[in-house]
Design a protein around this motif. Structure first.
Motif, PDB file in Angstrom:
ATOM      1  N   MET A   1       0.843  -1.176   0.000  1.00 42.07           N
ATOM      2  CA  MET A   1       0.000   0.000   0.000  1.00 42.07           C
ATOM      3  C   MET A   1       0.884   1.233   0.000  1.00 42.07           C
ATOM      4  SD  MET A   1      -2.914  -1.079   2.718  1.00 42.07           S
ATOM      5  CE  MET A   1      -1.658  -1.486   3.891  1.00 42.07           C
ATOM      6  N   LYS A   2       0.360   2.291  -0.573  1.00 47.12           N
ATOM      7  CA  LYS A   2       1.100   3.553  -0.682  1.00 47.12           C
ATOM      8  C   LYS A   2       0.216   4.705  -0.222  1.00 47.12           C
ATOM      9  CE  LYS A   2       4.547   1.712  -3.083  1.00 47.12           C
ATOM     10  NZ  LYS A   2       5.928   1.718  -2.703  1.00 47.12           N
ATOM     11  N   LYS A   3       0.859   5.732   0.315  1.00 43.53           N
ATOM     12  CA  LYS A   3       0.165   6.961   0.672  1.00 43.53           C
ATOM     13  C   LYS A   3       0.590   8.026  -0.322  1.00 43.53           C
ATOM     14  CE  LYS A   3      -0.527  10.259   4.416  1.00 43.53           C
ATOM     15  NZ  LYS A   3      -0.126  10.607   5.790  1.00 43.53           N
ATOM     16  N   ILE A   4      -0.391   8.641  -0.943  1.00 46.17           N
ATOM     17  CA  ILE A   4      -0.138   9.716  -1.890  1.00 46.17           C
ATOM     18  C   ILE A   4      -0.539  11.021  -1.221  1.00 46.17           C
ATOM     19  CG2 ILE A   4      -0.736  10.702  -4.129  1.00 46.17           C
ATOM     20  CD1 ILE A   4      -1.436   7.826  -5.022  1.00 46.17           C
ATOM     21  N   GLU A   5       0.406  11.941  -1.133  1.00 47.98           N
ATOM     22  CA  GLU A   5       0.133  13.271  -0.618  1.00 47.98           C
ATOM     23  C   GLU A   5       0.362  14.249  -1.759  1.00 47.98           C
ATOM     24  OE1 GLU A   5       1.652  14.193   3.488  1.00 47.98           O
ATOM     25  OE2 GLU A   5       2.743  12.329   3.123  1.00 47.98           O
ATOM     26  N   ALA A   6      -0.635  15.051  -2.043  1.00 43.13           N
ATOM     27  CA  ALA A   6      -0.523  16.023  -3.120  1.00 43.13           C
ATOM     28  C   ALA A   6      -0.804  17.413  -2.562  1.00 43.13           C
ATOM     29  CB  ALA A   6      -1.498  15.697  -4.247  1.00 43.13           C
ATOM     30  N   ILE A   7       0.069  18.352  -2.887  1.00 42.43           N
ATOM     31  CA  ILE A   7      -0.129  19.750  -2.528  1.00 42.43           C
ATOM     32  C   ILE A   7      -0.543  20.457  -3.811  1.00 42.43           C
ATOM     33  CG2 ILE A   7       0.908  21.810  -1.516  1.00 42.43           C
ATOM     34  CD1 ILE A   7       1.005  19.363   0.362  1.00 42.43           C
ATOM     35  N   ILE A  63      -4.240  10.299   0.311  1.00 45.20           N
ATOM     36  CA  ILE A  63      -4.977   9.120  -0.134  1.00 45.20           C
ATOM     37  C   ILE A  63      -4.099   7.904   0.128  1.00 45.20           C
ATOM     38  CG2 ILE A  63      -6.172   8.042  -2.078  1.00 45.20           C
ATOM     39  CD1 ILE A  63      -5.643  10.762  -3.558  1.00 45.20           C
ATOM     40  N   VAL A  64      -4.687   6.832   0.632  1.00 42.89           N
ATOM     41  CA  VAL A  64      -3.966   5.566   0.754  1.00 42.89           C
ATOM     42  C   VAL A  64      -4.593   4.598  -0.245  1.00 42.89           C
ATOM     43  CG1 VAL A  64      -3.357   3.635   2.253  1.00 42.89           C
ATOM     44  CG2 VAL A  64      -3.376   5.968   3.171  1.00 42.89           C
ATOM     45  N   VAL A  65      -3.744   4.036  -1.104  1.00 47.98           N
ATOM     46  CA  VAL A  65      -4.228   3.160  -2.170  1.00 47.98           C
ATOM     47  C   VAL A  65      -3.353   1.909  -2.250  1.00 47.98           C
ATOM     48  CG1 VAL A  65      -5.156   5.055  -3.551  1.00 47.98           C
ATOM     49  CG2 VAL A  65      -2.809   4.317  -3.924  1.00 47.98           C
ATOM     50  N   THR A  66      -3.847   0.916  -2.975  1.00 47.15           N
ATOM     51  CA  THR A  66      -3.021  -0.262  -3.231  1.00 47.15           C
ATOM     52  C   THR A  66      -1.920   0.130  -4.215  1.00 47.15           C
ATOM     53  OG1 THR A  66      -4.463  -0.972  -5.036  1.00 47.15           O
ATOM     54  CG2 THR A  66      -4.941  -1.853  -2.832  1.00 47.15           C
ATOM     55  N   THR A  67      -0.851  -0.611  -4.200  1.00 45.83           N
ATOM     56  CA  THR A  67       0.313  -0.282  -5.032  1.00 45.83           C
ATOM     57  C   THR A  67      -0.044  -0.203  -6.516  1.00 45.83           C
ATOM     58  OG1 THR A  67       1.740  -1.320  -3.385  1.00 45.83           O
ATOM     59  CG2 THR A  67       2.685  -0.962  -5.561  1.00 45.83           C
ATOM     60  N   ASP A  68      -0.964  -1.063  -6.972  1.00 48.62           N
ATOM     61  CA  ASP A  68      -1.316  -1.055  -8.395  1.00 48.62           C
ATOM     62  C   ASP A  68      -2.177   0.143  -8.794  1.00 48.62           C
ATOM     63  OD1 ASP A  68      -3.319  -2.353  -6.832  1.00 48.62           O
ATOM     64  OD2 ASP A  68      -4.257  -3.088  -8.666  1.00 48.62           O
ATOM     65  N   ASP A  88       1.913  24.983  -9.165  1.00 49.36           N
ATOM     66  CA  ASP A  88       0.911  23.926  -9.371  1.00 49.36           C
ATOM     67  C   ASP A  88       0.962  22.864  -8.280  1.00 49.36           C
ATOM     68  OD1 ASP A  88      -0.378  24.925 -11.551  1.00 49.36           O
ATOM     69  OD2 ASP A  88       0.598  23.634 -13.015  1.00 49.36           O
ATOM     70  N   GLY A  89       2.116  22.675  -7.650  1.00 47.27           N
ATOM     71  CA  GLY A  89       2.189  21.765  -6.510  1.00 47.27           C
ATOM     72  C   GLY A  89       3.130  20.605  -6.700  1.00 47.27           C
ATOM     73  N   LYS A  90       3.022  19.655  -5.773  1.00 44.70           N
ATOM     74  CA  LYS A  90       3.886  18.481  -5.776  1.00 44.70           C
ATOM     75  C   LYS A  90       3.085  17.268  -5.320  1.00 44.70           C
ATOM     76  CE  LYS A  90       8.510  20.241  -5.376  1.00 44.70           C
ATOM     77  NZ  LYS A  90       8.217  21.569  -5.759  1.00 44.70           N
ATOM     78  N   ILE A  91       3.591  16.091  -5.669  1.00 40.70           N
ATOM     79  CA  ILE A  91       3.003  14.822  -5.226  1.00 40.70           C
ATOM     80  C   ILE A  91       4.105  14.013  -4.554  1.00 40.70           C
ATOM     81  CG2 ILE A  91       1.897  12.670  -5.933  1.00 40.70           C
ATOM     82  CD1 ILE A  91       0.777  14.200  -8.364  1.00 40.70           C
ATOM     83  N   PHE A  92       3.801  13.491  -3.356  1.00 41.63           N
ATOM     84  CA  PHE A  92       4.741  12.665  -2.609  1.00 41.63           C
ATOM     85  C   PHE A  92       4.118  11.284  -2.431  1.00 41.63           C
ATOM     86  CE2 PHE A  92       5.089  17.050  -1.204  1.00 41.63           C
ATOM     87  CZ  PHE A  92       6.435  17.316  -1.394  1.00 41.63           C
ATOM     88  N   ILE A  93       4.911  10.240  -2.623  1.00 41.09           N
ATOM     89  CA  ILE A  93       4.422   8.867  -2.477  1.00 41.09           C
ATOM     90  C   ILE A  93       5.306   8.153  -1.466  1.00 41.09           C
ATOM     91  CG2 ILE A  93       3.957   6.696  -3.667  1.00 41.09           C
ATOM     92  CD1 ILE A  93       3.805   8.468  -6.269  1.00 41.09           C
ATOM     93  N   THR A  94       4.662   7.583  -0.434  1.00 42.45           N
ATOM     94  CA  THR A  94       5.401   6.871   0.605  1.00 42.45           C
ATOM     95  C   THR A  94       4.770   5.509   0.858  1.00 42.45           C
ATOM     96  OG1 THR A  94       4.082   7.986   2.298  1.00 42.45           O
ATOM     97  CG2 THR A  94       6.200   8.965   1.782  1.00 42.45           C
ATOM     98  N   GLU A  95       5.542   4.636   1.450  1.00 45.43           N
ATOM     99  CA  GLU A  95       5.091   3.286   1.787  1.00 45.43           C
ATOM    100  C   GLU A  95       4.221   3.334   3.049  1.00 45.43           C
ATOM    101  OE1 GLU A  95       4.803  -0.554   0.778  1.00 45.43           O
ATOM    102  OE2 GLU A  95       6.286   0.700  -0.222  1.00 45.43           O
ATOM    103  N   VAL A  96       3.163   2.518   3.059  1.00 45.92           N
ATOM    104  CA  VAL A  96       2.295   2.392   4.238  1.00 45.92           C
ATOM    105  C   VAL A  96       2.416   0.958   4.745  1.00 45.92           C
ATOM    106  CG1 VAL A  96      -0.090   2.431   5.078  1.00 45.92           C
ATOM    107  CG2 VAL A  96       0.692   4.165   3.449  1.00 45.92           C
ATOM    108  N   GLU A  97       2.809   0.803   5.996  1.00 42.58           N
ATOM    109  CA  GLU A  97       3.002  -0.529   6.563  1.00 42.58           C
ATOM    110  C   GLU A  97       1.693  -1.222   6.908  1.00 42.58           C
ATOM    111  OE1 GLU A  97       5.708  -0.909   9.801  1.00 42.58           O
ATOM    112  OE2 GLU A  97       7.084   0.563   8.936  1.00 42.58           O
ATOM    113  N   ASP A 108      -5.406  -3.514   6.549  1.00 42.37           N
ATOM    114  CA  ASP A 108      -4.747  -3.367   5.256  1.00 42.37           C
ATOM    115  C   ASP A 108      -5.731  -3.097   4.119  1.00 42.37           C
ATOM    116  OD1 ASP A 108      -2.349  -3.574   6.592  1.00 42.37           O
ATOM    117  OD2 ASP A 108      -2.293  -5.739   6.423  1.00 42.37           O
ATOM    118  N   GLN A 109      -5.707  -3.882   3.040  1.00 41.34           N
ATOM    119  CA  GLN A 109      -6.543  -3.562   1.874  1.00 41.34           C
ATOM    120  C   GLN A 109      -8.016  -3.543   2.201  1.00 41.34           C
ATOM    121  OE1 GLN A 109      -5.565  -5.974  -1.499  1.00 41.34           O
ATOM    122  NE2 GLN A 109      -3.584  -4.994  -1.788  1.00 41.34           N
ATOM    123  N   ALA A 110      -8.467  -4.391   3.104  1.00 45.05           N
ATOM    124  CA  ALA A 110      -9.887  -4.408   3.481  1.00 45.05           C
ATOM    125  C   ALA A 110     -10.275  -3.134   4.227  1.00 45.05           C
ATOM    126  CB  ALA A 110     -10.170  -5.622   4.366  1.00 45.05           C
ATOM    127  N   ALA A 111      -9.307  -2.471   4.822  1.00 47.79           N
ATOM    128  CA  ALA A 111      -9.576  -1.260   5.588  1.00 47.79           C
ATOM    129  C   ALA A 111      -9.551   0.006   4.739  1.00 47.79           C
ATOM    130  CB  ALA A 111      -8.555  -1.117   6.724  1.00 47.79           C
TER     131      ALA A 111
END
Length: 112
Positions: A1-7, A63-68, A88-97, A108-111
């Motif tokens: 899973m990944k967390k996407i942060e966009a400004i 947003i937290v999404v699945t890797t795909d 216009d901003g930036k997008i940051f992608i980090t791993e979610v444990e 996890d994915q069910a949540a």
């Protein structure tokens, strides 16, 4: 899973939300934030006095999404938020444990 942060610029929030909805993203968190990068600040006039506004209003989307789903999300955000102008901003992608839904205890994915 990944967390996407966009400004992004505040007036682009509805466009980004619609673009994410079209690709099946059903939830996100949006916060009003302030910041600056290359855009720096600007001067304004208030009651005859000039002052510098160092931090500009932005919106932070999380947003937290699945890797795909990451690439589709990034593309949707980028296309919807782009004006072609500075700031216009930036997008940051980090791993979610781990993700836990408080109400049901799902994980996890069910949540998501």
């Amino acid at each position: 899973m990944k967390k996407i942060e966009a400004i992004i610029k505040p007036f682009k929030l509805d466009d980004v939300r619609e673009a994410l909805s079209e690709i099946g993203i059903t939830g996100m968190t949006a916060s009003e934030v302030k910041g600056f990068g290359r855009q720096k600040g600007h001067t304004e006039l208030y009651r005859g006095a000039e002052y510098v506004v160092d931090f500009l209003p932005k919106v932070k989307i999380e947003i937290v999404v699945t890797t795909d789903q990451v690439d589709r999300c990034v593309e949707a955000i980028t296309n919807a938020a782009r004006t072609g102008k500075i700031g216009d901003g930036k997008i940051f992608i980090t791993e979610v444990e781990r993700v836990i839904r408080i109400r049901t205890g799902e994980e996890d994915q069910a949540a998501i």
